[in-house]
Design a protein around this motif. Structure first.
Motif, PDB file in Angstrom:
ATOM      1  N   ALA A  39       0.868  -1.202  -0.080  1.00 38.16           N
ATOM      2  CA  ALA A  39      -0.209  -0.225  -0.132  1.00 38.16           C
ATOM      3  C   ALA A  39       0.920   1.240  -0.018  1.00 38.16           C
ATOM      4  O   ALA A  39       0.471   2.373  -0.641  1.00 38.16           O
ATOM      5  N   LEU A  40       1.806   1.214   0.854  1.00 39.97           N
ATOM      6  CA  LEU A  40       2.898   2.419   0.805  1.00 39.97           C
ATOM      7  C   LEU A  40       3.722   2.567  -0.213  1.00 39.97           C
ATOM      8  O   LEU A  40       4.080   3.697  -0.751  1.00 39.97           O
ATOM      9  N   CYS A  41       4.487   1.638  -0.675  1.00 39.36           N
ATOM     10  CA  CYS A  41       5.597   1.480  -1.529  1.00 39.36           C
ATOM     11  C   CYS A  41       5.192   1.162  -2.913  1.00 39.36           C
ATOM     12  O   CYS A  41       5.911   1.695  -4.150  1.00 39.36           O
ATOM     13  N   GLY A  42       3.970   0.517  -3.248  1.00 34.41           N
ATOM     14  CA  GLY A  42       3.781   0.040  -4.279  1.00 34.41           C
ATOM     15  C   GLY A  42       4.692  -1.034  -4.906  1.00 34.41           C
ATOM     16  O   GLY A  42       4.830  -1.966  -4.466  1.00 34.41           O
ATOM     17  N   ARG A  43       5.426  -0.682  -5.997  1.00 35.95           N
ATOM     18  CA  ARG A  43       6.537  -1.486  -6.616  1.00 35.95           C
ATOM     19  C   ARG A  43       7.974  -0.875  -6.165  1.00 35.95           C
ATOM     20  O   ARG A  43       8.892  -0.875  -7.277  1.00 35.95           O
ATOM     21  N   GLU A  44       7.849   0.187  -5.400  1.00 33.71           N
ATOM     22  CA  GLU A  44       9.180   1.026  -5.266  1.00 33.71           C
ATOM     23  C   GLU A  44      10.084   0.443  -3.977  1.00 33.71           C
ATOM     24  O   GLU A  44       9.384   0.047  -2.823  1.00 33.71           O
ATOM     25  N   GLU A  45      11.288   0.556  -3.766  1.00 36.18           N
ATOM     26  CA  GLU A  45      12.099   0.160  -2.473  1.00 36.18           C
ATOM     27  C   GLU A  45      11.744   1.202  -1.551  1.00 36.18           C
ATOM     28  O   GLU A  45      11.445   2.537  -1.658  1.00 36.18           O
ATOM     29  N   GLY A  46      11.544   0.872  -0.333  1.00 37.28           N
ATOM     30  CA  GLY A  46      11.531   1.387   0.894  1.00 37.28           C
ATOM     31  C   GLY A  46      11.307   0.703   2.297  1.00 37.28           C
ATOM     32  O   GLY A  46      11.303  -0.386   2.104  1.00 37.28           O
ATOM     33  N   ILE A  47      11.009   1.799   3.226  1.00 31.96           N
ATOM     34  CA  ILE A  47      10.821   1.173   4.627  1.00 31.96           C
ATOM     35  C   ILE A  47       9.387   1.462   4.825  1.00 31.96           C
ATOM     36  O   ILE A  47       8.894   2.429   4.750  1.00 31.96           O
ATOM     37  N   ALA A  48       8.704   0.332   5.192  1.00 29.65           N
ATOM     38  CA  ALA A  48       7.297   0.506   5.461  1.00 29.65           C
ATOM     39  C   ALA A  48       7.062  -0.045   6.681  1.00 29.65           C
ATOM     40  O   ALA A  48       7.492  -0.921   7.511  1.00 29.65           O
ATOM     41  N   CYS A  49       6.301   1.015   7.448  1.00 33.41           N
ATOM     42  CA  CYS A  49       5.862   0.510   8.742  1.00 33.41           C
ATOM     43  C   CYS A  49       4.452   0.746   9.296  1.00 33.41           C
ATOM     44  O   CYS A  49       3.592   1.435   8.432  1.00 33.41           O
ATOM     45  N   ILE A  50       4.054  -0.120  10.303  1.00 32.99           N
ATOM     46  CA  ILE A  50       2.616   0.176  11.000  1.00 32.99           C
ATOM     47  C   ILE A  50       2.863   0.382  12.133  1.00 32.99           C
ATOM     48  O   ILE A  50       3.627  -0.027  13.002  1.00 32.99           O
ATOM     49  N   LEU A  51       1.956   1.613  12.465  1.00 35.47           N
ATOM     50  CA  LEU A  51       1.848   2.265  13.708  1.00 35.47           C
ATOM     51  C   LEU A  51       0.366   2.310  14.064  1.00 35.47           C
ATOM     52  O   LEU A  51      -0.330   3.623  13.783  1.00 35.47           O
ATOM     53  N   GLY A  52      -0.239   1.315  14.686  1.00 29.83           N
ATOM     54  CA  GLY A  52      -1.506   1.472  15.007  1.00 29.83           C
ATOM     55  C   GLY A  52      -1.643   0.912  16.259  1.00 29.83           C
ATOM     56  O   GLY A  52      -0.780   1.155  17.127  1.00 29.83           O
ATOM     57  N   THR A  53      -2.524   0.098  16.617  1.00 32.49           N
ATOM     58  CA  THR A  53      -2.758  -0.702  17.802  1.00 32.49           C
ATOM     59  C   THR A  53      -1.470  -1.512  18.276  1.00 32.49           C
ATOM     60  O   THR A  53      -0.755  -1.582  19.255  1.00 32.49           O
ATOM     61  N   GLY A  54      -0.848  -2.092  16.917  1.00 34.11           N
ATOM     62  CA  GLY A  54       0.409  -2.720  17.233  1.00 34.11           C
ATOM     63  C   GLY A  54       1.408  -1.946  16.373  1.00 34.11           C
ATOM     64  O   GLY A  54       1.218  -0.760  15.703  1.00 34.11           O
ATOM     65  N   ALA A  55       2.643  -2.435  16.364  1.00 33.22           N
ATOM     66  CA  ALA A  55       3.628  -1.816  15.565  1.00 33.22           C
ATOM     67  C   ALA A  55       4.596  -2.796  14.632  1.00 33.22           C
ATOM     68  O   ALA A  55       4.819  -3.927  15.407  1.00 33.22           O
ATOM     69  N   ASN A  56       4.850  -2.554  13.601  1.00 26.77           N
ATOM     70  CA  ASN A  56       5.763  -3.560  12.945  1.00 26.77           C
ATOM     71  C   ASN A  56       6.586  -2.692  11.946  1.00 26.77           C
ATOM     72  O   ASN A  56       6.215  -1.511  11.458  1.00 26.77           O
ATOM     73  N   SER A  57       7.592  -3.028  10.949  1.00 32.41           N
ATOM     74  CA  SER A  57       8.444  -2.583  10.099  1.00 32.41           C
ATOM     75  C   SER A  57       9.157  -3.454   9.180  1.00 32.41           C
ATOM     76  O   SER A  57       9.266  -4.530   9.471  1.00 32.41           O
ATOM     77  N   CYS A  58       9.577  -3.038   8.038  1.00 34.16           N
ATOM     78  CA  CYS A  58      10.134  -3.872   7.127  1.00 34.16           C
ATOM     79  C   CYS A  58      10.926  -3.039   6.197  1.00 34.16           C
ATOM     80  O   CYS A  58      10.696  -1.930   5.692  1.00 34.16           O
ATOM     81  N   LEU A  59      12.008  -3.731   5.603  1.00 35.41           N
ATOM     82  CA  LEU A  59      12.705  -3.490   4.451  1.00 35.41           C
ATOM     83  C   LEU A  59      12.103  -3.970   3.244  1.00 35.41           C
ATOM     84  O   LEU A  59      12.024  -5.346   3.207  1.00 35.41           O
ATOM     85  N   TYR A  60      11.370  -3.292   2.169  1.00 36.63           N
ATOM     86  CA  TYR A  60      10.790  -3.675   1.055  1.00 36.63           C
ATOM     87  C   TYR A  60      11.444  -3.445  -0.086  1.00 36.63           C
ATOM     88  O   TYR A  60      11.812  -1.979  -0.417  1.00 36.63           O
ATOM     89  N   ASP A  61      11.609  -4.528  -1.239  1.00 41.38           N
ATOM     90  CA  ASP A  61      12.361  -4.070  -2.142  1.00 41.38           C
ATOM     91  C   ASP A  61      11.699  -3.779  -3.568  1.00 41.38           C
ATOM     92  O   ASP A  61      11.910  -3.583  -4.654  1.00 41.38           O
ATOM     93  N   GLY A  62      10.328  -3.649  -3.263  1.00 42.61           N
ATOM     94  CA  GLY A  62       9.421  -3.143  -4.443  1.00 42.61           C
ATOM     95  C   GLY A  62       8.522  -4.353  -4.796  1.00 42.61           C
ATOM     96  O   GLY A  62       7.647  -4.317  -5.429  1.00 42.61           O
TER      97      GLY A  62
END
Length: 281
Positions: A103-126
Motif C-alpha cells: 500500500a505504501l511503496c507499491g513497486r518501489e523500494e522503501g521502509i514500510a511501517c505499521i503504527l497502529g494498535t500494534g507496530a511493525n516495520s520492514c525493508l521492502y524491495d518493491g
C-alpha cells in the motif's frame, strides 16, 4: 470481482472491486488468529461481513486478505475458516506487513511501517519483504504502537507526579479506577486494544508538554529498536496506521531527531491495496 481486506487488531476494512470500479466498502471488527478462536472468527465473517455481500450474491472470484497476527503457521487454519464461508473462491492470505508495504511503496523500494494498535516495520524491495525486525508484541516490544503508548501513559499517570493531574482527569472522563484498569490489562481479553484506546484522550491533551514528549519518545524508541537495523537511512520511511496518522507532527519530530526522512503517511492501507491490486486486473 475481487474482495480485498486489511485486518488489524481492532478492525477489518473490506473493499469489493471489479476492474477499476469500487463496488462496496465495509468494516467489521478485527480478525487476528493469534488472539481469536475459530468460532469468533467465523461469527465475524458470517454476521458482520456476509450481510454486506447479499446484494452481490456473494459472487467474487478472489479474496486477498492481509491480516495482523497471520503467521505462516496460521495460514492453513485461516484458509480452512475462509473456505467454510467462501467455498468457491480463490483465497490469498498474507500478513498485514506485506499489505502495508504494498500500500505504501507499491513497486518501489522503501521502509514500510505499521503504527497502529500494534507496530511493525520492514525493508521492502518493491516486490517482497527482505528484512524485518521482529516487533515482539506489546509486552516485549511494539515500540511506537498505540498499545505501548497506552502502557507508557498508564505508567506515567500513576507513577510520575508530573502526570497526576492528568490521572484525575482521565479517571473522571472514563469512569475507570486503578483496579478496573488492572483487571482490563491482566484479566480481560485484548488488553492491547484497551491500552491503545487511551490514544483518544492523549490526543486531546498534547498541549501538556510532558505528554507530547512521551508520544515523541515512543516513536524515537521505535526507530532506535527497529528501523535502525535496516541500515538504509537514505530510504524514505513510510508509515500506515492510526497512531502514525493522528500524531504526524510528533512522528515528524522523532524521524528528524533519529536521522531518517519521512515518506508517505496513510491512515489505513486499504486504498493503497486496492490501487495495487487493480493494477493487475
Amino acid at each position: 470481482m475481487k474482495l480485498i481486506a486489511d485486518s488489524g487488531s481492532t478492525k477489518t476494512d473490506w473493499v469489493l472491486v471489479e476492474q477499476e470500479k469500487v463496488l462496496g466498502k465495509y468494516q467489521t471488527q478485527g480478525i487476528n488468529p493469534f488472539h481469536q478462536d475459530d468460532a469468533t472468527i467465523t461469527t465475524i465473517l458470517q454476521d458482520e461481513l456476509l450481510p454486506n455481500l447479499i446484494s452481490f450474491n456473494f459472487q467474487f472470484s478472489t479474496l486477498h486478505f492481509y491480516g495482523s497476527g497471520l503467521r505462516e503457521e496460521q495460514k492453513p487454519r485461516m484458509n480452512a475458516l475462509f473456505k467454510k464461508v467462501f467455498p468457491s473462491e480463490t483465497i490469498f492470505l498474507e500478513n498485514d506487513l506485506l499489505g502495508a508495504a504494498r500500500a505504501l511503496c507499491g513497486r518501489e523500494e522503501g521502509i514500510a511501517c505499521i503504527l497502529g494498535t500494534g507496530a511493525n516495520s520492514c525493508l521492502y524491495d518493491g516486490e517482497k519483504i527482505v528484512q524485518n525486525t521482529s516487533p515482539l508484541g506489546y509486552i516485549l516490544g511494539d515500540e511506537g504502537s498505540g498499545a505501548v503508548l497506552g502502557k507508557l501513559f498508564m505508567n506515567a499517570i500513576f507513577k510520575n507526579p508530573a502526570f497526576f493531574a492528568l490521572q484525575t482527569l482521565y479517571l473522571q472522563e472514563t469512569g475507570l479506577t486503578m483496579p478496573l484498569i488492572i483487571n482490563k490489562v491482566y484479566r480481560e481479553p485484548l488488553a492491547n486494544r484497551f491500552l491503545a484506546s487511551t490514544s483518544s484522550f492523549i490526543r486531546q491533551h498534547l498541549d501538556f508538554e510532558p505528554l507530547r514528549q512521551l508520544v515523541i519518545d515512543n516513536f524515537r524508541s521505535f526507530f532506535r529498536h527497529n528501523v535502525v537495523q535496516y541500515q538504509r537511512a537514505e530510504l524514505p520511511v513510510h508509515a500506515v496506521g492510526s497512531i502514525a496518522w493522528y500524531y504526524q507532527d510528533e512522528l515528524a519530530v522523532a524521524v528528524k531527531e533519529e536521522g531518517f526522512q519521512l515518506g508517505q503517511l496513510l491512515k489505513t492501507p486499504i486504498d493503497g491495496l486496492v490501487k495495487y491490486h487493480q493494477s493487475f486486473m
